[in-house]
Design an enzyme around this catalytic site. Structure first.
Site, PDB file in Angstrom:
ATOM      1  N   GLU A  44       0.841  -1.204   0.000  1.00  0.00           N
ATOM      2  CA  GLU A  44       0.000   0.000   0.000  1.00  0.00           C
ATOM      3  C   GLU A  44       0.874   1.251   0.000  1.00  0.00           C
ATOM      4  OE1 GLU A  44      -2.865   0.058   3.201  1.00  0.00           O
ATOM      5  OE2 GLU A  44      -3.829   1.886   2.439  1.00  0.00           O
ATOM      6  N   ASN A 192     -12.388  -1.171  -0.922  1.00  0.00           N
ATOM      7  CA  ASN A 192     -11.682  -1.752   0.226  1.00  0.00           C
ATOM      8  C   ASN A 192     -12.392  -1.338   1.508  1.00  0.00           C
ATOM      9  OD1 ASN A 192      -9.141  -2.735   1.748  1.00  0.00           O
ATOM     10  ND2 ASN A 192      -9.379  -0.617   2.445  1.00  0.00           N
ATOM     11  N   GLU A 193     -12.618  -2.310   2.373  1.00  0.00           N
ATOM     12  CA  GLU A 193     -13.248  -2.026   3.670  1.00  0.00           C
ATOM     13  C   GLU A 193     -14.365  -1.001   3.506  1.00  0.00           C
ATOM     14  OE1 GLU A 193     -10.320  -1.477   6.826  1.00  0.00           O
ATOM     15  OE2 GLU A 193      -9.554  -3.504   6.499  1.00  0.00           O
ATOM     16  N   TYR A 261      -6.909  -8.992  11.389  1.00  0.00           N
ATOM     17  CA  TYR A 261      -5.574  -8.829  11.966  1.00  0.00           C
ATOM     18  C   TYR A 261      -5.559  -9.473  13.350  1.00  0.00           C
ATOM     19  CZ  TYR A 261      -4.409  -5.530   8.260  1.00  0.00           C
ATOM     20  OH  TYR A 261      -4.147  -4.967   7.035  1.00  0.00           O
ATOM     21  N   GLU A 316      -6.309  -9.137   3.573  1.00  0.00           N
ATOM     22  CA  GLU A 316      -5.461  -8.484   4.589  1.00  0.00           C
ATOM     23  C   GLU A 316      -5.434  -9.380   5.822  1.00  0.00           C
ATOM     24  OE1 GLU A 316      -5.977  -4.292   5.431  1.00  0.00           O
ATOM     25  OE2 GLU A 316      -6.503  -3.893   3.334  1.00  0.00           O
ATOM     26  N   GLN A 365       1.990  -6.131   5.536  1.00  0.00           N
ATOM     27  CA  GLN A 365       2.198  -5.731   4.155  1.00  0.00           C
ATOM     28  C   GLN A 365       3.606  -6.115   3.733  1.00  0.00           C
ATOM     29  OE1 GLN A 365       1.018  -1.743   3.158  1.00  0.00           O
ATOM     30  NE2 GLN A 365      -0.929  -1.896   4.228  1.00  0.00           N
TER      31      GLN A 365
HETATM   32  O1  AHR Z   1      -3.082  -2.522   6.240  1.00  0.00           O
HETATM   33  C1  AHR Z   1      -3.347  -1.311   6.851  1.00  0.00           C
HETATM   34  C2  AHR Z   1      -4.800  -0.921   6.757  1.00  0.00           C
HETATM   35  O2  AHR Z   1      -5.583  -1.830   7.453  1.00  0.00           O
HETATM   36  C3  AHR Z   1      -5.399  -0.944   5.373  1.00  0.00           C
HETATM   37  O3  AHR Z   1      -5.150   0.225   4.660  1.00  0.00           O
HETATM   38  C4  AHR Z   1      -6.845  -1.096   5.643  1.00  0.00           C
HETATM   39  O4  AHR Z   1      -7.544  -1.749   4.589  1.00  0.00           O
HETATM   40  C5  AHR Z   1      -6.895  -1.870   6.942  1.00  0.00           C
HETATM   41  O5  AHR Z   1      -7.766  -1.308   7.843  1.00  0.00           O
END
Ligand code: AHR
Length: 513
Positions: A44, A192-193, A261, A316, A365
């Protein structure tokens, strides 16, 4: 029928009954391939991922580069066998207007990266730079399109610019910018999201918007076989997946995403390297949660798509801690330790075991951001323990899954406990069997016994990633402190494979018939 049995014996006083755990690797009937795209990455425009991490500019005289992309990073990524790379975001994607990033670099407008620290985005790294880099490393590009602040026309023109062959303004523009042949990009994320930074939408509103974007980026029958991924759920939002599956016609969607995450607590994420044993346990617990999330999203998808036509794309995932002290907190720069290697090992085993539905995943990432596989500092580079796990596991890419059933032993911390061992297995096109094992227990070795029925198997090789402390990591002063070693702790005894797994280690075994 071919059957492999792994017995895990706990060698500890804590479980003093000589308890054993058993894993069945049950190779019966045709099993699905583990898509190589499970081993995907994500880059990103955030902090030092693109600028400094990947791209230093072609006028850089100090850091050797190819068209501005660091040669050391290119070499590391080739060795990793990166199958697919998602770009340009993340949250950044829904602020990105691709036309700002093509054409002569000195004519490109500067913009502000609103999500990630308000820094100036020069647009020096754009569509050509990204797609040529993917071509160089042999990765499929996965473009994340702007739905939040873009337009349907902007996306359909992007598709035409990168893939078009006909006589059109977009194709002529691409050619005049130096690229004759189309890149044939297959993978596109549509927003995205969208439940958050992508526009704070409801799933019902987004699914309507999705249909509009998905319709106009392809033709009647999607004859160019675009793989369109709907922006999916945040962690355990099963309702979101339900609405995507219920409301989007099956001929308009090839994948639905999931973001998760392994965070201890969003308000107190804890340090990346100097964490406590309790924090380690909490991270492992969060990592194991991926199993439940994938299983439950899969169950929702199965109701609407029993033949598993639509992929679950975990685009992600990874560990997320406090930014390193002294760095810009918006740049999300964190060290990567043995804890992250174990997190990666567990998660990739989960994806391998769910490969009939999980057909792409993208670690967040790639460089200098979150659970990066590479860290850079000027001309220096580190391959993190996570890099080494991804590299060890790349033998599973496009190999046939061997299903796993595991009766586990437990790693206890205080009054709580977690499964100590994680496993997955596959057979590759040359007939080699690969077994990846993780022992998350930081205090104890575990003996693992591997049995199988059917054809005799011989142990070819073993590799291990291990370091005495779970906080251990590679640094710019000691970049090779942790790297895979050949593993001598596995032995064939009377037709049984015995594996002595050190505490907090990742092992990859290769066997052949
Ligand atoms: O990976 C960092 C951020 O986490 C990304 O930009 C977003 O999609 C997520 O919330």
């Amino acid at each position: 029928m071919h059957l492999i049995l792994i017995t895990v014996l706990l060698m500890s006083a804590h479980h003093s009954f000589g308890q054993s755990a058993t894993v069945w690797l049950n190779e019966k009937g045709p099993s699905p391939l583990i898509s190589k795209n499970i081993y995907g990455h994500f880059a990103e425009h955030l902090g030092r991922c693109i600028y400094e991490g990947l791209y230093v500019g072609d006028s850089n005289q100090i850091i050797p580069n190819t068209a501005g992309v660091r040669n050391d990073v290119l070499a590391a990524l080739k060795k990793l066998k990166v199958p697919v790379l998602r770009w340009p975001g993340g949250c950044f994607a829904d602020t990105y207007h691709w036309k700002d990033g093509v054409g002569p670099k000195n004519n490109r407008p500067a913009t502000v990266n609103n999500w990630w620290g308000g820094v100036t985005e020069t647009n020096a790294f754009g569509t050509h730079d990204f797609l040529n880099m993917c071509e160089n490393i042999g990765a499929d590009p996965y473009l994340a399109a702007n739905v939040g602040s873009g337009t349907v026309q902007e996306l359909s023109q992007w598709v035409e610019y990168v893939n078009g062959n006909g006589n059109s303004a977009m194709v002529s523009w691409r050619k005049s910018n130096g690229r004759e042949k189309p890149w044939q990009v297959k993978f596109f994320g549509v927003g995205n999201e969208t439940w958050g930074c992508g526009g704070h939408m409801t799933p019902e509103y987004y699914s309507n918007l999705y249909k509009q974007y998905a319709t106009f980026m392809a033709d009647w029958s999607n004859s160019h076989h675009l793989f369109r991924v709907a922006s999916g759920a945040n962690a355990d939002d099963y309702h979101w997946t339900e609405v995507m599956m219920r409301d989007i016609p099956k001929d308009l969607i090839e994948g639905v995403s999931l973001h998760y995450y392994a965070v201890i607590d969003w308000k107190e994420k804890g340090p990346a390297a100097s964490f406590s044993r309790a924090q380690y346990f909490a991270t492992m617990k969060q990592a194991f949660r991926m199993e439940e999330l994938v299983t439950k999203h899969e169950a929702v998808m199965d109701r609407y798509d029993p033949h598993k036509k639509i992929a679950l794309v975990v685009d992600e995932w990874g560990g997320w801690y406090d930014a390193e002290p002294g760095t810009n907190p918006f740049f999300l720069f964190q060290q990567s330790t043995m804890r992250d290697a174990l997190l990666a090992g567990i998660t990739l085993n989960i994806f391998n075991n769910h490969c009939s539905r999980v057909r792409m995943a993208n670690l967040a990432q790639m460089v200098n951001v979150l659970q990066a596989v590479i860290l850079t500092n000027q001309e220096k580079i580190i391959l993190t323990p996570t890099y080494h796990v991804m590299e060890m596991y790349n033998v599973h890419q496009d190999a046939r899954q061997i299903p796993v059933k595991l009766n586990n032993v437990f790693y206890a911390e205080g009054s709580d406990s977690l499964p100590a061992i994680s496993a997955s297995a596959s057979k590759d096109s040359l007939g080699a069997t690969h077994i990846s094992l993780v022992n998350i227990d930081p205090g104890k070795s575990h003996l693992i016994r591997v049995y199988w029925q059917g054809a005799e198997l011989k142990l070819d090789s073993g590799r291990i990633l291990h370091s005495p402390r779970i906080q251990d990591h590679n640094s710019f002063d000691e970049p090779e402190k942790i790297k895979p070693q050949s593993f001598s702790g596995a032995d064939m005894k009377n037709g049984t494979l015995e594996v002595d797994m050190p505490p907090a280690s990742v092992v990859l075994l290769t066997l052949h018939g």
